[in-house]
Every structure is written in structure tokens, then in C-alpha cells.
Scaffold this motif. Structure first.
Motif, PDB file in Angstrom:
ATOM      1  N   ASN A 100       7.371   4.208 -10.604  1.00 53.37           N
ATOM      2  CA  ASN A 100       8.198   4.028  -9.407  1.00 53.37           C
ATOM      3  C   ASN A 100       7.345   4.076  -8.145  1.00 53.37           C
ATOM      4  O   ASN A 100       7.539   3.290  -7.209  1.00 53.37           O
ATOM      5  N   ARG A 101       6.382   4.956  -8.147  1.00 52.52           N
ATOM      6  CA  ARG A 101       5.517   5.124  -6.971  1.00 52.52           C
ATOM      7  C   ARG A 101       4.670   3.879  -6.723  1.00 52.52           C
ATOM      8  O   ARG A 101       4.550   3.421  -5.590  1.00 52.52           O
ATOM      9  N   ILE A 102       4.084   3.323  -7.785  1.00 54.61           N
ATOM     10  CA  ILE A 102       3.217   2.165  -7.567  1.00 54.61           C
ATOM     11  C   ILE A 102       4.029   0.922  -7.215  1.00 54.61           C
ATOM     12  O   ILE A 102       3.622   0.096  -6.396  1.00 54.61           O
ATOM     13  N   ILE A 103       5.222   0.779  -7.795  1.00 50.39           N
ATOM     14  CA  ILE A 103       6.063  -0.370  -7.451  1.00 50.39           C
ATOM     15  C   ILE A 103       6.516  -0.274  -5.996  1.00 50.39           C
ATOM     16  O   ILE A 103       6.572  -1.268  -5.272  1.00 50.39           O
ATOM     17  N   LYS A 104       6.786   0.923  -5.549  1.00 45.79           N
ATOM     18  CA  LYS A 104       7.233   1.127  -4.178  1.00 45.79           C
ATOM     19  C   LYS A 104       6.123   0.895  -3.160  1.00 45.79           C
ATOM     20  O   LYS A 104       6.360   0.358  -2.079  1.00 45.79           O
ATOM     21  N   ASN A 105       4.899   1.265  -3.514  1.00 42.64           N
ATOM     22  CA  ASN A 105       3.825   1.308  -2.513  1.00 42.64           C
ATOM     23  C   ASN A 105       2.696   0.309  -2.702  1.00 42.64           C
ATOM     24  O   ASN A 105       1.904   0.115  -1.786  1.00 42.64           O
ATOM     25  N   ASN A 106       2.598  -0.332  -3.856  1.00 41.00           N
ATOM     26  CA  ASN A 106       1.340  -1.004  -4.156  1.00 41.00           C
ATOM     27  C   ASN A 106       1.453  -2.455  -4.591  1.00 41.00           C
ATOM     28  O   ASN A 106       0.603  -2.977  -5.251  1.00 41.00           O
ATOM     29  N   THR A 107       2.533  -3.126  -4.258  1.00 39.28           N
ATOM     30  CA  THR A 107       2.687  -4.521  -4.677  1.00 39.28           C
ATOM     31  C   THR A 107       2.222  -5.468  -3.607  1.00 39.28           C
ATOM     32  O   THR A 107       2.322  -5.200  -2.419  1.00 39.28           O
ATOM     33  N   ILE A 108       1.736  -6.628  -4.027  1.00 39.70           N
ATOM     34  CA  ILE A 108       1.337  -7.687  -3.102  1.00 39.70           C
ATOM     35  C   ILE A 108       2.542  -8.512  -2.737  1.00 39.70           C
ATOM     36  O   ILE A 108       2.750  -8.879  -1.577  1.00 39.70           O
ATOM     37  N   ASN A 109       3.373  -8.834  -3.740  1.00 43.28           N
ATOM     38  CA  ASN A 109       4.549  -9.666  -3.499  1.00 43.28           C
ATOM     39  C   ASN A 109       5.827  -8.833  -3.561  1.00 43.28           C
ATOM     40  O   ASN A 109       5.895  -7.887  -4.295  1.00 43.28           O
ATOM     41  N   GLY A 119      -6.618  -1.924  -4.390  1.00 42.29           N
ATOM     42  CA  GLY A 119      -6.092  -0.976  -3.414  1.00 42.29           C
ATOM     43  C   GLY A 119      -6.127   0.460  -3.899  1.00 42.29           C
ATOM     44  O   GLY A 119      -6.234   0.744  -5.091  1.00 42.29           O
ATOM     45  N   PHE A 120      -6.016   1.392  -2.950  1.00 41.90           N
ATOM     46  CA  PHE A 120      -6.089   2.803  -3.297  1.00 41.90           C
ATOM     47  C   PHE A 120      -4.872   3.246  -4.100  1.00 41.90           C
ATOM     48  O   PHE A 120      -4.967   4.148  -4.933  1.00 41.90           O
ATOM     49  N   ASN A 121      -3.709   2.629  -3.893  1.00 43.21           N
ATOM     50  CA  ASN A 121      -2.526   3.021  -4.649  1.00 43.21           C
ATOM     51  C   ASN A 121      -2.703   2.726  -6.137  1.00 43.21           C
ATOM     52  O   ASN A 121      -2.246   3.485  -6.993  1.00 43.21           O
ATOM     53  N   TYR A 122      -3.360   1.607  -6.433  1.00 38.98           N
ATOM     54  CA  TYR A 122      -3.620   1.292  -7.835  1.00 38.98           C
ATOM     55  C   TYR A 122      -4.621   2.287  -8.421  1.00 38.98           C
ATOM     56  O   TYR A 122      -4.464   2.759  -9.546  1.00 38.98           O
ATOM     57  N   LYS A 156      -8.313   4.541   2.722  1.00 41.61           N
ATOM     58  CA  LYS A 156      -6.998   4.371   3.335  1.00 41.61           C
ATOM     59  C   LYS A 156      -6.067   5.515   2.955  1.00 41.61           C
ATOM     60  O   LYS A 156      -5.261   5.972   3.767  1.00 41.61           O
ATOM     61  N   LEU A 157      -6.196   5.986   1.724  1.00 41.10           N
ATOM     62  CA  LEU A 157      -5.391   7.120   1.288  1.00 41.10           C
ATOM     63  C   LEU A 157      -5.652   8.332   2.172  1.00 41.10           C
ATOM     64  O   LEU A 157      -4.720   9.037   2.570  1.00 41.10           O
ATOM     65  N   LEU A 158      -6.906   8.553   2.525  1.00 42.31           N
ATOM     66  CA  LEU A 158      -7.253   9.702   3.345  1.00 42.31           C
ATOM     67  C   LEU A 158      -6.582   9.628   4.711  1.00 42.31           C
ATOM     68  O   LEU A 158      -6.211  10.653   5.287  1.00 42.31           O
ATOM     69  N   GLU A 159      -6.415   8.423   5.240  1.00 42.77           N
ATOM     70  CA  GLU A 159      -5.766   8.257   6.531  1.00 42.77           C
ATOM     71  C   GLU A 159      -4.279   8.592   6.456  1.00 42.77           C
ATOM     72  O   GLU A 159      -3.674   8.996   7.456  1.00 42.77           O
ATOM     73  N   GLU A 160      -3.672   8.444   5.276  1.00 45.17           N
ATOM     74  CA  GLU A 160      -2.230   8.634   5.141  1.00 45.17           C
ATOM     75  C   GLU A 160      -1.841  10.061   4.777  1.00 45.17           C
ATOM     76  O   GLU A 160      -0.688  10.456   4.926  1.00 45.17           O
ATOM     77  N   TYR A 216     -20.215  12.889  -0.165  1.00 47.64           N
ATOM     78  CA  TYR A 216     -20.843  11.597  -0.429  1.00 47.64           C
ATOM     79  C   TYR A 216     -20.217  10.921  -1.652  1.00 47.64           C
ATOM     80  O   TYR A 216     -19.533  11.547  -2.446  1.00 47.64           O
ATOM     81  N   ARG A 217     -20.501   9.627  -1.779  1.00 43.80           N
ATOM     82  CA  ARG A 217     -20.212   8.816  -2.977  1.00 43.80           C
ATOM     83  C   ARG A 217     -18.732   8.685  -3.285  1.00 43.80           C
ATOM     84  O   ARG A 217     -18.349   8.434  -4.415  1.00 43.80           O
ATOM     85  N   MET A 218     -17.884   8.829  -2.303  1.00 43.81           N
ATOM     86  CA  MET A 218     -16.452   8.652  -2.536  1.00 43.81           C
ATOM     87  C   MET A 218     -16.131   7.162  -2.627  1.00 43.81           C
ATOM     88  O   MET A 218     -16.679   6.361  -1.872  1.00 43.81           O
ATOM     89  N   ASP A 219     -15.266   6.788  -3.573  1.00 42.06           N
ATOM     90  CA  ASP A 219     -14.876   5.393  -3.738  1.00 42.06           C
ATOM     91  C   ASP A 219     -14.178   4.895  -2.471  1.00 42.06           C
ATOM     92  O   ASP A 219     -13.252   5.530  -1.962  1.00 42.06           O
TER      93      ASP A 219
END
Length: 278
Positions: free
Chosen positions: A269-278, A196-199, A57-61, A49-52
Motif C-alpha cells: 500500500n505504501r509503495i503504490i501510494k508514494n512511488n508510482t510513475i503513472n 527512486g528512494f521509495n522503491y 530525497k527520503l532524508l529531506e522528507e 559516508y557512502r550513503m546511497d
């Protein structure tokens, strides 16, 4: 209990009779068309319970076998540690294990040593982490370095503290994280999806980074070759990590090791690769 969204074949997002969301584990519960009612609750093996929601989406990946072994470890932690645990321990630990497996493949020369200091300070968490590493090796048929005992133990330690920033009166952690995010956005001329979950994953790792510095438990290993390689291959990532380190040094009045800068580089590097809007 109603199943409303499949995560994988054996895990689903559900709603209980009190309209509360939960993550449920049960053989084959992800197969039927959604939504549907589970008539036999004995088919459910674990619930969380109470998971953010940002972690859904992270769990799906995350690969199914990694997620399921992580859930077994978290259940063991809930039964073993005499305290309440952050409900986001499950996605955080699953993400760490998944990333650790990929890191072993990509950065085979990266050394992360087992910490006897952590073992002395947190014997219960270290013992549980030994169990976790053994389970991962058996279930996923992979050999992990002893450093993963330390890394996983620290996940348990951090899960025992709902908000790392509140344990330290010297800085406003949330403000510093916001500043750091802005520095990354400015350096790479982009906008980060802060919902997002990456952030959320980046923030979690940055909090651990701050915690190690505050408690004087920084990584001090021999990763000079890997550091030099990443610095040469990704100079913008290196420059950004140094700028962030300088800001943290200014706030915490503490030196930061080269290995911690390397840690920052990997996660920037990970967040730039996976978590940008633009």
C-alpha cells in the motif's frame, strides 16, 4: 569541506577535499546560501559516508528531529558493534522510526510483540535497541511499545550483512524482488520508479521480510482484527499480498503467517501510494 545541498537546518550534503560525498551534521549548516565552504570543521558534529544517493530525497522528507535522533543512534551503533555497518543504516532506521510513529497513531490496535528469541540470538543488538528506544522516547516525547526494541535490533542485525540475498543460497533474491515488483505493477496497472528512494525503501523491507522467513523468525502476533479491516478496505492490496506470499512459499518452501501477509499489505500500500510513475 564544501556544503552543496541543504537537507534541513542542521544537516547538509557535502563534498570533502577528496571529492567524496558525505552527509554532515552541524548546527545551522543548512542556513547559508549553497554552495559554500565550511572554514571551521569543529562545527561538524557527525559525518556519514557512502550513503546511497537514492535515499537523499527520503532524508529531506523525514522530520528533522527524527533524523537527528536516528543519527545519534547510528553513531552509537558504530562505536558499540564490533563490525562494519551498511552505510544505508541511517536512512533506513530514520525511515523506520518515522513510520513507527505514524503507525502508532493510525494502527493503535496493531500488536507487535517483543521477541525473546531475538534477544537471545542478538544480545548486543538488543541492548543497543533498548538504548535507542529510550533515546527516542526522551527526545521525541513518545511512548513506544516493547516490540520496537525487536524491530530496531533487527535493523542493526541486517545492517551487519551488506546483502541479505547473498547469505542464502536457496534463492536469487534480486530476481525474486524483480518478479514481485512486476506483480505489483501488473496488479495495479502502473509503473514503479525503480530508481527512486521509495522503491529502495520497499526493497529494504522486502529483504527483511525474506530474512525472517528464511531464519524462521516470522511475526506471529494477534492482529486478526486489523488484518480483517485492511483486507475489507483494500481488497486489491490483500490479493496482491497473497499472490506475492504464494510466490515466496513456492521458492522457499515455507508457510507464511497472517501477520507477515499484513506486513506485506502495509508496504505494498505504501509503495503504490508514494512511488508510482503513472
Amino acid at each position: 569541506m564544501k556544503v552543496i545541498k541543504k537537507i534541513n537546518n542542521n544537516v547538509a550534503l557535502c563534498v570533502d577535499n577528496h571529492k567524496k560525498e558525505l552527509i554532515a551534521f552541524g548546527k545551522g549548516i543548512g542556513f547559508p546560501p549553497m554552495p559554500y565552504e565550511i572554514s571551521d570543521l569543529s562545527s561538524i558534529s557527525m559525518t556519514f559516508y557512502r550513503m546511497d544517493q537514492s535515499f537523499y530525497k527520503l532524508l529531506e522528507e523525514i522530520p528533522e528531529e527524527v533524523f537527528e535522533v536516528s543519527a545519534i543512534i547510528v553513531k552509537k551503533a558504530q562505536m558499540t558493534l564490533d563490525c562494519s555497518l551498511n552505510p544505508n543504516l541511517l536512512p533506513g532506521l530514520a525511515d523506520h522510526i518515522h513510520f513507527a510513529l505514524k503507525r502508532i497513531e493510525k494502527y493503535k490496535e496493531m500488536k507487535m510483540l517483543f521477541s525473546y528469541d531475538i534477544e537471545q540470538l542478538y544480545p548486543a543488538e538488543t541492548s543497543l535497541a533498548r538504548y535507542a528506544v529510550g533515546l527516542i522516547e526522551r527526545k521525541l516525547r513518545v511512548k513506544l511499545p516493547d516490540s520496537e526494541i525487536t524491530n530496531i535490533a533487527m535493523h542493526f542485525v541486517n545492517a551487519e550483512e551488506e546483502n541479505i540475498g547473498e547469505t542464502n543460497g536457496e534463492i536469487d533474491t534480486d530476481q525474486l524482488i524483480d518478479e514481485v515488483t512486476g506483480m505489483i505493477e501488473q496488479t495495479f496497472e502502473t509503473e514503479i520508479d525503480r530508481e527512486g528512494f521509495n522503491y529502495n525503501r520497499f526493497v529494504m523491507h522486502f529483504r527483511y521480510f525474506l530474512k525472517r522467513i528464511i531464519e524462521k523468525k516470522q511475526f506471529i502476533d494477534d492482529n486478526g482484527a486489523l488484518f480483517g479491516t485492511l483486507k475489507a478496505e483494500k481488497p486489491e492490496i490483500y490479493d496482491c499480498a497473497v499472490q506475492i506470499s504464494d510466490r515466496v512459499v513456492e521458492r522457499l518452501h515455507a508457510e507464511i503467517t497472517q501477520d507477515e501477509i499484513l506486513y506485506l499489505m502495509i508496504h505494498i500500500n505504501r509503495i503504490i501510494k508514494n512511488n508510482t510513475i503513472n
